[in-house]
Design an enzyme around this catalytic site. Sequence first.
Site, short mmCIF file in Angstrom:
data_model
loop_
_atom_site.label_atom_id
_atom_site.label_comp_id
_atom_site.label_asym_id
_atom_site.label_seq_id
_atom_site.Cartn_x
_atom_site.Cartn_y
_atom_site.Cartn_z
N ASN A 385 5.69 15.72 3.78
CA ASN A 385 4.53 14.87 4.02
C ASN A 385 3.91 15.13 5.40
O ASN A 385 2.93 15.85 5.52
CB ASN A 385 4.91 13.40 3.87
CG ASN A 385 3.71 12.52 3.58
OD1 ASN A 385 2.62 12.76 4.07
ND2 ASN A 385 3.89 11.48 2.77
N ASP A 386 4.50 14.57 6.44
CA ASP A 386 3.90 14.68 7.77
C ASP A 386 3.76 16.12 8.23
O ASP A 386 2.78 16.47 8.91
CB ASP A 386 4.75 13.91 8.79
CG ASP A 386 4.80 12.42 8.48
OD1 ASP A 386 3.79 11.89 7.98
OD2 ASP A 386 5.85 11.80 8.73
#
Length: 458
Positions: A385-386
């Site tokens: 994700n990040d």
Amino acid sequence: MIDLVDPIYVLTIVFFVVALQQMSDPKTARRGIVAAGAAMLVAVLVTFLVPGLGNLLLILGGAAIGGVLGYVAAKRVKMTDMPQMVAIFNGMGGGAAAGIAAVELVAFTDAPSYLGLALAGALIGSISFAGSVIAFLKLQGWMTARPVTFPGQQPVNLVVLAGAIGLAGLTLYLAAPTWLAVFFLLALGYGLLMTLPIGGADMPVVISMYNALTGVAVALDGVALVDSGAGAAAAAMIIAGTLVGAAGTILTVVMARAMNRSIGNVLFGAFGATVDSGAGVTGSMRSIEPDDAAVMLAYASRVIITPGYGLAVAQAQHKVKELMDVLEAKGVSVRFGIHPVAGRMPGHMNVLLAESGVPYDRLLDRDEVNPEFAHADVVLVIGANDVVNPAARRVGSPLQGMPILDVDQAKNVIVLKRGQGKGFAGIENDLFYKDNTRMLYGDAQDSVAKLVQAIKKL
């Protein structure tokens, strides 16, 4: 046999150095770990030959309890839970260093020269122990992974730390352990308070930092013990602690740089305390079915798989290896792009994929893989994700400046994800809204299995 004690300690020191060198290469890392473990076992056993050693029953009982608990925990732990096991075992090392220092402090007389070193080891070891416990609780999910903050937090933390240092100075000045209990309480309290405002996204840095602090505490204890006549045993502690401290410090700096954040920002910035509103994100998420995703993958020339912690949680590494095999059987080039902090511990993804049989030469780090994304037909993001969020390029984003994997540069991106939630940092992911991105929702292992079966039918 007594004459052999010091030479054996020196030999174990050599083994520690060689073991660390072997751990720098994946091909020899296992051998290095075994060598370090064997050296430590020999160092412990030879200690029983030291003249005048007392409390044998307590020592044997402690070694037996710790050995059994460590063995059982290491055999049962899942690869997904390895970061929290590293955190708590590292904390035990810090606690042991603080305990050794406490014994020396209680027993001292006439203000020996090692008093200041013992106090420093006690302070650092206590902070590492308490902080590692909080890191374990956050990683294990037994407390919120988000930063825990309150008004005036940093001033309170500074007062607690100043109090601990002040009592250490008072103990040194009075040459009496009058306030020792309060000193340890304040040191432990600071370790807790310092770690509470650190979120899950920064845990790789925190684990590395406390690992370094534990090494420093052990080395300081070793110096103190040399002054009290411990000889080569203390030298082994100094060298082993210094190696751990140096390696942990380097890793901490590398992890912080991988996120383009200073260590101070990691420790005191409470990153992730506020949830990103998603301002600046445009478009909508578009889903894709496994059969359609399978067609895109099977008829691609170049595919890059980008794993994140979600892959580890779903234990999908073996299915991912099977996916790689079926794609390569169709003539597709498959590589893996690994971000330095793509998980909760440095190197976690590499170990998981290697465990499933993925060759090391297929695992590319960020600098190696980023130029390849623009030439990839499909990038398959699994549970990351990040580290793949293009918001890092957006002015004003909390992630601004963070070095990411440029997966959005590929012709097509397929994201395997359980739902529409945000990552550890609590930041909306711009990638999910891109025109070339499609979302394949569901458990990663189940989704990859469906892709494998669909590709086989083509």
